[in-house]
Design a protein around this motif. Sequence first.
Motif, short mmCIF file in Angstrom:
data_model
loop_
_atom_site.label_atom_id
_atom_site.label_comp_id
_atom_site.label_asym_id
_atom_site.label_seq_id
_atom_site.Cartn_x
_atom_site.Cartn_y
_atom_site.Cartn_z
N ALA A 183 12.34 19.64 19.09
CA ALA A 183 11.74 18.62 18.23
C ALA A 183 12.11 18.87 16.78
O ALA A 183 12.00 19.99 16.28
N GLY A 184 12.58 17.82 16.11
CA GLY A 184 12.97 17.93 14.72
C GLY A 184 14.46 18.12 14.50
O GLY A 184 14.94 17.97 13.37
N GLN A 185 15.21 18.45 15.55
CA GLN A 185 16.65 18.62 15.38
C GLN A 185 17.33 17.27 15.23
O GLN A 185 16.76 16.22 15.54
N ALA A 186 18.56 17.28 14.75
CA ALA A 186 19.31 16.04 14.57
C ALA A 186 19.68 15.44 15.92
O ALA A 186 20.08 16.16 16.85
N ALA A 187 19.55 14.14 16.03
CA ALA A 187 20.04 13.39 17.20
C ALA A 187 21.30 12.66 16.77
O ALA A 187 21.33 12.02 15.71
N LYS A 188 22.36 12.78 17.57
CA LYS A 188 23.65 12.20 17.20
C LYS A 188 23.99 10.99 18.05
O LYS A 188 23.54 10.86 19.19
N THR A 215 26.74 0.07 10.88
CA THR A 215 27.89 0.56 11.64
C THR A 215 27.71 2.05 11.89
O THR A 215 27.37 2.81 10.98
N ILE A 216 27.95 2.45 13.11
CA ILE A 216 27.75 3.84 13.52
C ILE A 216 29.04 4.40 14.10
O ILE A 216 29.71 3.75 14.91
N ARG A 217 29.37 5.62 13.73
CA ARG A 217 30.52 6.29 14.31
C ARG A 217 30.06 7.31 15.34
O ARG A 217 28.94 7.84 15.27
N LEU A 218 30.90 7.62 16.28
CA LEU A 218 30.58 8.58 17.34
C LEU A 218 30.19 9.92 16.75
O LEU A 218 30.89 10.47 15.90
N GLY A 219 29.03 10.45 17.17
CA GLY A 219 28.58 11.76 16.70
C GLY A 219 27.84 11.75 15.39
O GLY A 219 27.36 12.80 14.95
N GLN A 220 27.69 10.59 14.78
CA GLN A 220 26.96 10.50 13.51
C GLN A 220 25.48 10.75 13.75
O GLN A 220 24.91 10.35 14.78
N VAL A 221 24.82 11.42 12.80
CA VAL A 221 23.37 11.64 12.93
C VAL A 221 22.65 10.30 12.78
O VAL A 221 22.87 9.57 11.81
N ILE A 222 21.81 9.99 13.76
CA ILE A 222 21.08 8.72 13.75
C ILE A 222 19.58 8.91 13.55
O ILE A 222 18.83 7.94 13.45
#
Length: 220
Positions: free
Chosen positions: A117-122, A170-177
């Motif tokens: 919990a709290g980590q970056a989701a990509k 726009t979102i790129r693959l692996g970007q933090v969301i």
Amino acid sequence: MHFQALKKLPPQARIALGLTVLFAPMAGLAMENPHANRSARPAVQTLLNRLDEAPPQPVRMETVWKGSDVDGDGAPDFANPTGAAPREHDDFGDGAFGARRDGGSRKHEGVDYVAVAGQAAKAPMSGYVTKIGYAYADAPDLRFVEITNPALGYVARAFYVDPDVEVGQTIRLGQVIGKVASLQKHYPGITDHVHLEVIKPGGRRINAAALIQPKLVVAA
């Protein structure tokens, strides 16, 4: 020994005597200088010394996640949203695609990737944010981010993410969301995770684990 006396010896004795005469000087030299043989091979000894000084280190392996290339352009089209393995069995079931839910009345429609919990989701896929919604009607703290890739025709939904993106972005693959939300308030003891659903053209959900495969490589 006199030559005539030598001729009278049996063949085996003559051979033994000959070997004694041949190797006796070498044995004497070895006794005088027991290190002579080693010093005669300095390159070998240098190599042995180096091996003693620097013993070989064990090879360390690590797991990386390789996304499938569905459009054939040589680049991955999918990514692991947390970088960890799918959730195994806990008190709330299994995190695999198709796992039993509600006593078998339905099947799990995504893959749960273990998280803290709290980590970056990509972003599991590139494209546009087409929706930010709620995982459950009665849980406003548990949301999902939907990404659509028009070129591929695929849709990906990452659940239990506190989003840092907006609809239309726009979102790129692996970007933090966003950041991974804690599930402990709603499911105490469950393994925190991101629930990933992948929907292919036509609207059918497919197994994300078949699109994102683990691979062992030598650690840098």
